[in-house]
Design a protein around this motif. Structure first.
Motif, PDB file in Angstrom:
ATOM      1  N   VAL A 156       0.882  -1.064   0.003  1.00 52.40           N
ATOM      2  CA  VAL A 156       0.131  -0.083   0.034  1.00 52.40           C
ATOM      3  C   VAL A 156       1.348   1.118   0.034  1.00 52.40           C
ATOM      4  O   VAL A 156       0.533   2.496  -0.802  1.00 52.40           O
ATOM      5  CB  VAL A 156      -0.829  -0.418   1.544  1.00 52.40           C
ATOM      6  N   ASN A 182      -2.967  -2.323  -5.268  1.00 49.82           N
ATOM      7  CA  ASN A 182      -3.222  -2.117  -4.119  1.00 49.82           C
ATOM      8  C   ASN A 182      -2.566  -0.357  -3.715  1.00 49.82           C
ATOM      9  O   ASN A 182      -2.708  -0.066  -2.333  1.00 49.82           O
ATOM     10  CB  ASN A 182      -3.561  -3.047  -3.145  1.00 49.82           C
ATOM     11  N   CYS A 226      -1.244   2.808  -2.684  1.00 53.99           N
ATOM     12  CA  CYS A 226      -2.310   4.158  -2.532  1.00 53.99           C
ATOM     13  C   CYS A 226      -1.225   5.256  -2.162  1.00 53.99           C
ATOM     14  O   CYS A 226      -1.805   7.014  -2.291  1.00 53.99           O
ATOM     15  CB  CYS A 226      -2.712   4.144  -1.422  1.00 53.99           C
ATOM     16  N   GLN A 260      -5.677   4.753  -7.897  1.00 48.98           N
ATOM     17  CA  GLN A 260      -5.950   4.855  -6.574  1.00 48.98           C
ATOM     18  C   GLN A 260      -5.357   5.118  -5.508  1.00 48.98           C
ATOM     19  O   GLN A 260      -5.530   5.782  -4.738  1.00 48.98           O
ATOM     20  CB  GLN A 260      -6.386   3.138  -6.532  1.00 48.98           C
ATOM     21  N   ARG A 283      -3.723   7.619  -3.439  1.00 45.90           N
ATOM     22  CA  ARG A 283      -3.515   9.249  -2.332  1.00 45.90           C
ATOM     23  C   ARG A 283      -3.241   9.830  -2.094  1.00 45.90           C
ATOM     24  O   ARG A 283      -3.364  11.050  -1.157  1.00 45.90           O
ATOM     25  CB  ARG A 283      -5.056   8.178  -0.689  1.00 45.90           C
TER      26      ARG A 283
END
Length: 643
Positions: A458, A481, A483, A507, A509
């Motif tokens: 992540v 996955n 982020c 995806q 962030r």
């Protein structure tokens, strides 16, 4: 206790329908005593590390479960005295990393709200049938890899002393039951001590718990069996107080700037020292040994980072075989830690150790790490940053043995190559966070494109991996996955990399592109169009970006909450005068874009060109009107409503 009388009050609670948790504030940032990116040391008693701290209240509000339902117009819920948040997920995974390279803590302020049933006579049509009574405000601090459990800390205690009144536990009354017990005629028996001590312990400080051993031999036995603390932290100034003794200096071991001096009250040390060795005279060594001896059965976390006066063979080696519950250990930047200490740690607590920080332990060799990897096979978090001496021998051992690893930090381990890093990605299937900051020999990062098993990653920090080029996107595409990505100071990366990474990882962030001086407004357009969930973006030192490009970014990326533009001098936010009172800087145009954005944090420090400067009052007034406070010069933070 007043004289021989014990005053005991037991207030029976009113009928509570359900409870709810309300988080008032939450911040995630560097821990006390840690070194920041600018070289300064965190000292919360002097200043708050604003640029390196993130307001994570919106994240936690999303994590709080609402155990509330409405049936036939009546609210129903459950009564809780503790809330577990984030399901054990690492904080960096949920919040992002606001201060890469520093150990962080989460600080939370919260209350419990009791929903109390109203009397039947006082209810009316449309009334929900309850009123809300908040608890007192609680403050909790959690280490970076600690599970978040918010407890209700109200001291509702029932101290048994003699015979209780028969109506004391009568659930039908809502009045307080108050009675006096003559303590001289009702001695506290041994059986009652075993009940009472575990009840009162959570409300005593560590020093008060230690003093309980002086009451009697029976209390001493109970205290030693229970242990006086679960955490020993050398940075805790309440436990290890400050003093003016110039001989008691705690060095950082990674720079010349010392931390605050430490000492311990002289009346607590009954022995004298005859040696002239400064480290032997250090008062915290005796205190540490006493705490360890009294916490064999309870200690779960031991934090000794930067304690350069530590003598491992005398201070911690004798204790290691007895620490039956120790799971978290921080021995970062202690110059006296050698392979001998690592071997003892591996042998005695290796089978239960889960978190190990050993940043900057320069006296440990590859052999010590190999032994550690073989015996500490339950490790979930390992930090070997600033250990320049480590080679692929250590990296291969980590990849082959630590298959339970969830977080790995390896900053400035510049001797590591893809031979060991690829093995870590291949075998550590549970890996969620990975840092390879300054691993200059890496040419790619990530599993092979045919291996789709490493999708748990992540957060990935590749700061300063100067060997990476735009072609590294191919390997990163397997991290579906991912982020949070940091490619700061990867100097070879261009707009091509940003365009591709935004296409394959929509995806994202949190994105850090610091020092990427080749990227232009083309990258900003791609970010605005393809990263709809982006929360934070770091573009510091990116000198080819324009105010127009940033305005388009803010208008297009509506979820962006945090934007760092430190030292983007071309923006010229302050501006220079044109001979009159008019400013020609870019602040006004940027302020108009901020007006229509969701920004909470905006860093514009040093975003000006050469002097002379003239502050753009219009820009500053506009930011103030929009609700932004200038916490530091040209660092703006918008205060949000905790409700």
């Amino acid at each position: 206790v007043v004289g021989p009388w014990c005053f005991i009050s037991l207030k029976m609670p009113q009928q509570v329908l359900f409870t709810r948790l309300k988080v008032i504030s939450a911040s995630y940032g560097p821990a006390e005593g840690r070194r920041l990116l600018d070289g300064s040391i965190v000292d919360y008693s002097k200043s708050y590390p604003i640029p390196y701290t993130r307001d994570v209240l919106p994240f936690l509000n999303n994590e709080v479960e609402e155990d509330l339902c409405i049936e036939d117009g009546v609210s129903h819920g459950v009564i809780k005295y503790s809330y577990s948040l984030m399901d054990g997920r690492p904080m960096n995974v949920v919040f992002g990393d606001p201060c890469p390279g520093s150990t962080k803590v989460l600080r939370i302020k919260y209350v419990f709200q009791d929903y109390i049933r109203k009397e039947k006579d006082s209810s009316c049509k449309g009334d929900p049938g309850y009123h809300i009574i908040p608890s007192r405000t609680f403050h909790s601090t959690f280490a970076e890899h600690e599970k978040i459990l918010l407890r209700r800390q109200d001291p509702h205690l029932l101290l048994l002393a003699g015979d209780e009144p028969k109506n004391q536990m009568n659930p039908t009354t809502q009045q307080s039951t108050i009675f006096l017990v003559d303590s001289t005629q009702s001695p506290l028996s041994a059986s009652k001590s075993e009940i009472i001590i575990p009840i009162i312990f959570p409300f005593l400080s560590v020093r008060q718990r230690a003093r309980c051993q002086l009451v009697c031999l029976h209390w001493r036995e109970i205290v030693l069996n229970k242990g006086i603390t679960a955490t020993i932290d050398i940075n805790d100034h309440l436990l290890f107080p400050l003093c003016q003794d110039t001989s008691s200096v705690r060095d950082t071991a990674i720079g010349s700037q010392p931390l605050p001096k430490l000492s311990y009250n002289s009346h607590t040390t009954s022995h004298t020292h005859t040696t002239s060795d400064a480290s032997t005279k250090h008062p915290h060594r005796a205190l540490l040994c006493g705490l360890l001896k009294s916490s064999h059965s309870s200690l779960t976390s031991l934090v000794l980072n930067d304690f350069s006066h530590l003598n491992p063979s005398l201070d911690i080696h004798p204790t290691l075989p007895h620490l039956s519950k120790l799971k978290r250990l921080d021995i970062s930047r202690i110059p006296s830690i050698t392979d001998d200490t690592i071997n003892l740690i591996s042998a005695h607590i290796g089978e239960r150790l889960e978190v190990l920080y050993m940043k900057g332990v320069r006296a440990v060799s590859d052999d010590g790490i190999v032994q550690l990897a073989r015996l500490c096979n339950r490790l979930k978090v390992l930090d070997v940053s600033h250990m320049h001496q480590l080679t692929d021998k250590s990296g291969v051992a980590i990849g082959q043995n630590l298959t339970e690893l969830e977080t790995f930090h390896g900053r400035d381990n510049y001797k590591l190559t893809n031979n060991s890093v690829d093995l870590i990605f291949q075998n550590c299937k549970k890996l969620v966070q990975a840092t390879f900051w300054g691993c200059i020999k890496l040419t790619h990062v990530g599993p092979d494109t045919k291996d789709l098993s490493a999708t748990n990653i992540v957060l990935l920090n590749l700061w300063g991996c100067i060997g990476l080029t735009d072609d590294c996107v191919e390997r990163l595409s397997t991290l579906t996955n991912l982020c949070s990505l940091c490619v700061s100071e990867c100097l070879s990366l261009t707009d091509k990399f940003v365009l591709e990474i935004t296409k394959i990882l929509p995806q994202l962030r949190h994105l850090q592109l610091r020092y990427l001086k080749r990227i232009t407004d083309e990258s900003l357009n791609a970010i605005a169009l393809r990263l709809p969930e982006l929360f934070s973006l770091d573009l510091s030192f990116c000198t080819k970006l324009s105010v127009g490009g940033l305005s388009e970014l803010l208008l297009g990326c509506r979820s962006l909450s945090e934007l760092r533009l430190y030292s983007c001098t071309q923006l010229n936010v302050e501006g220079a005068t044109d001979g009159g009172n008019n400013n020609i800087g870019g602040g006004r145009q940027l302020a108009q874009a901020v007006r229509h954005s969701a920004l909470v944090f905006l860093d514009l420090r040093r975003c000006q060109q050469h002097p002379p400067f003239s502050k753009d009052v219009h820009f500053l007034n506009t930011m103030k009107e929009l609700g932004y406070n200038e916490e530091i010069e040209y660092l703006f933070i918008k205060k949000t409503d905790p409700a």
